[in-house]
Write a protein that holds these residues in place. Structure first.
Motif, PDB file in Angstrom:
ATOM      1  N   ALA A  60       1.254  -1.207  -0.021  1.00 21.93           N
ATOM      2  CA  ALA A  60      -0.190   0.071   0.053  1.00 21.93           C
ATOM      3  C   ALA A  60       0.600   1.000  -0.214  1.00 21.93           C
ATOM      4  CB  ALA A  60      -1.326  -0.244   1.314  1.00 21.93           C
ATOM      5  N   ALA A  61       1.651   1.074   0.718  1.00 19.31           N
ATOM      6  CA  ALA A  61       2.751   2.065   0.281  1.00 19.31           C
ATOM      7  C   ALA A  61       3.487   2.603  -1.214  1.00 19.31           C
ATOM      8  CB  ALA A  61       4.278   2.040   1.877  1.00 19.31           C
ATOM      9  N   ASP A  62       3.182   1.613  -2.133  1.00 19.52           N
ATOM     10  CA  ASP A  62       3.927   1.829  -2.997  1.00 19.52           C
ATOM     11  C   ASP A  62       3.378   3.241  -4.248  1.00 19.52           C
ATOM     12  OD1 ASP A  62       6.249   1.459  -3.196  1.00 19.52           O
ATOM     13  OD2 ASP A  62       5.909  -1.066  -3.585  1.00 19.52           O
ATOM     14  N   VAL A  63       1.883   2.637  -3.213  1.00 12.61           N
ATOM     15  CA  VAL A  63       0.254   4.095  -3.867  1.00 12.61           C
ATOM     16  C   VAL A  63       0.696   4.996  -4.057  1.00 12.61           C
ATOM     17  CG1 VAL A  63      -2.160   4.220  -4.282  1.00 12.61           C
ATOM     18  CG2 VAL A  63      -1.372   1.787  -3.929  1.00 12.61           C
ATOM     19  N   LYS A  64       0.811   5.672  -5.017  1.00  9.12           N
ATOM     20  CA  LYS A  64       1.575   7.637  -4.710  1.00  9.12           C
ATOM     21  C   LYS A  64       0.060   8.168  -4.332  1.00  9.12           C
ATOM     22  CE  LYS A  64       4.324  11.379  -7.278  1.00  9.12           C
ATOM     23  NZ  LYS A  64       4.842  11.770  -8.186  1.00  9.12           N
ATOM     24  N   ALA A  65      -0.191   8.293  -5.180  1.00 10.64           N
ATOM     25  CA  ALA A  65      -2.246   8.392  -5.347  1.00 10.64           C
ATOM     26  C   ALA A  65      -3.400   7.927  -5.532  1.00 10.64           C
ATOM     27  CB  ALA A  65      -2.247   9.698  -5.725  1.00 10.64           C
ATOM     28  N   VAL A  66      -4.361   8.333  -5.131  1.00  9.98           N
ATOM     29  CA  VAL A  66      -6.372   7.748  -5.621  1.00  9.98           C
ATOM     30  C   VAL A  66      -6.328   9.037  -6.466  1.00  9.98           C
ATOM     31  CG1 VAL A  66      -8.123   6.363  -4.603  1.00  9.98           C
ATOM     32  CG2 VAL A  66      -5.851   5.593  -3.806  1.00  9.98           C
ATOM     33  N   GLY A  67      -6.968   8.426  -7.681  1.00 10.74           N
ATOM     34  CA  GLY A  67      -8.100   9.807  -8.197  1.00 10.74           C
ATOM     35  C   GLY A  67      -9.670   8.829  -8.825  1.00 10.74           C
ATOM     36  N   ILE A  68     -10.543   9.422  -8.167  1.00 10.79           N
ATOM     37  CA  ILE A  68     -11.710   9.369  -8.592  1.00 10.79           C
ATOM     38  C   ILE A  68     -12.301  10.227  -9.712  1.00 10.79           C
ATOM     39  CG2 ILE A  68     -14.076   8.446  -7.202  1.00 10.79           C
ATOM     40  CD1 ILE A  68     -12.590   8.676  -4.479  1.00 10.79           C
TER      41      ILE A  68
END
Ligand SMILES: [Zn+2]
Length: 312
Positions: A60-68
């Protein structure tokens, strides 16, 4: 690093894990629970994001951002969903709720804008700085990309290309105005015109393809291919309205690429070969390089990739 793109629909919510090359490496979809409150839906999206990360075997730490991508109006800077038609969001600030489940930067955008951004990063317009996308479905969606960024006005709700009037005092539109481009160039508009032509032409081949109750956006195109004169008239009228709106847009924005998505775009070259000559006749672009009009290439993945790239 990875990004997550979410496509929030009225029936399903989809999440995709996207790498830095804008490729989808994992995807997951769950039903959008109609009884859930806005807060619960935000939590559902956060859990779905964690699931797609876990299934891909990524930390999960390798996810930079979430866009919706949201089917409605958003204030992307504040992270607020202002309004959605078929979902319970009203001035909902989703960042705080989302981050209680999955603590990651969260970005939001309108879904049509996200699709245009996806095509700009990985699809039909990936090599251009300035591009646009229109989506011909139930309505006419639009996305304006300037310098690889969504342009949506000072309040976040700009880019509603479908609600540009092309026939003054014309057919009523869902937005309350009359004569909007959407009323003519959406699949819904095409179906209306097809039905009207069937009523006026009892001899038309279109009656052999469908009954009056199950006319589709394909009916006129299919009958025209078999030589039906009434269907050919519908197709020509439909494409003329489409060309009118596209020419208006090109005259204002002169994008390098304008790509077309949505159900009607499945007509492909059959649509383009009629459309492009009409647009060229109407555009104010003699003796300069012309906008390339083409079919979008990413299908439903455009919205997911574009949403993911909101945080890039
Ligand atoms: Zn309208």
């Amino acid at each position: 690093m990875y990004y997550i793109g979410i496509d929030l629909g009225g029936t399903n919510m989809k999440a995709a894990l996207v790498n830095e090359a804008c490729e989808i490496v994992a995807k997951k979809s769950i039903p959008t629970v109609a009884e859930h409150s806005a807060e619960e839906l935000v939590r559902d999206m956060a859990h779905l994001s964690l699931d797609v990360v876990a299934e891909a075997g990524v930390a999960a730490a390798d996810v930079k951002a979430v866009g919706i991508g949201i089917p409605g109006s958003v204030n992307s800077e504040a992270g607020v969903i202002i309004y959605t038609c078929n979902l319970p969001f009203r001035n909902t600030n989703i960042r705080k709720i989302f981050r209680e489940v999955f603590d990651v930067p969260v970005f939001i955008g309108n879904d049509a804008d996200c699709a245009a951004l996806g095509e700009a990063f990985a699809g039909a317009s990936k090599d251009c700085r300035h591009s646009m996308m229109i989506t011909l479905g139930t309505g006419v969606g639009g996305g304006i990309i300037i310098d690889k960024k969504i342009y949506s006005g000072f309040n976040g709700i700009g880019g509603e290309l479908g609600h540009m009037v092309i026939v003054y005092d014309g057919a009523p539109c869902g937005c309350g105005r009359k004569g909007c481009w959407e009323a003519y160039s959406s699949a819904t508009g095409l179906i209306r015109m097809t039905g009207e032509a069937m009523d006026a032409h009892p001899e038309s081949l279109m009656w052999k393809l469908c009954s009056r109750d199950n006319v589709s956006g394909k009916t006129a195109f299919q009958a025209e291919a078999k030589g039906d004169a009434a269907a050919a008239e519908v197709v020509d009228k439909y494409v003329s309205y489409l060309a009118c709106g596209i020419s208006n847009i090109i005259n204002i924005f002169q994008p390098e690429v304008l790509c077309i998505g949505g159900g009607v775009s499945k007509e492909g070259d059959n649509l383009l070969k009629r459309l492009v000559p009409k647009v060229e006749k109407e555009c104010y672009n003699r003796d300069v390089e012309k906008t390339r009009i083409c079919i979008a290439t990413l299908g439903n993945d455009a919205g997911l990739i574009g949403a993911a790239m909101l945080g890039s």
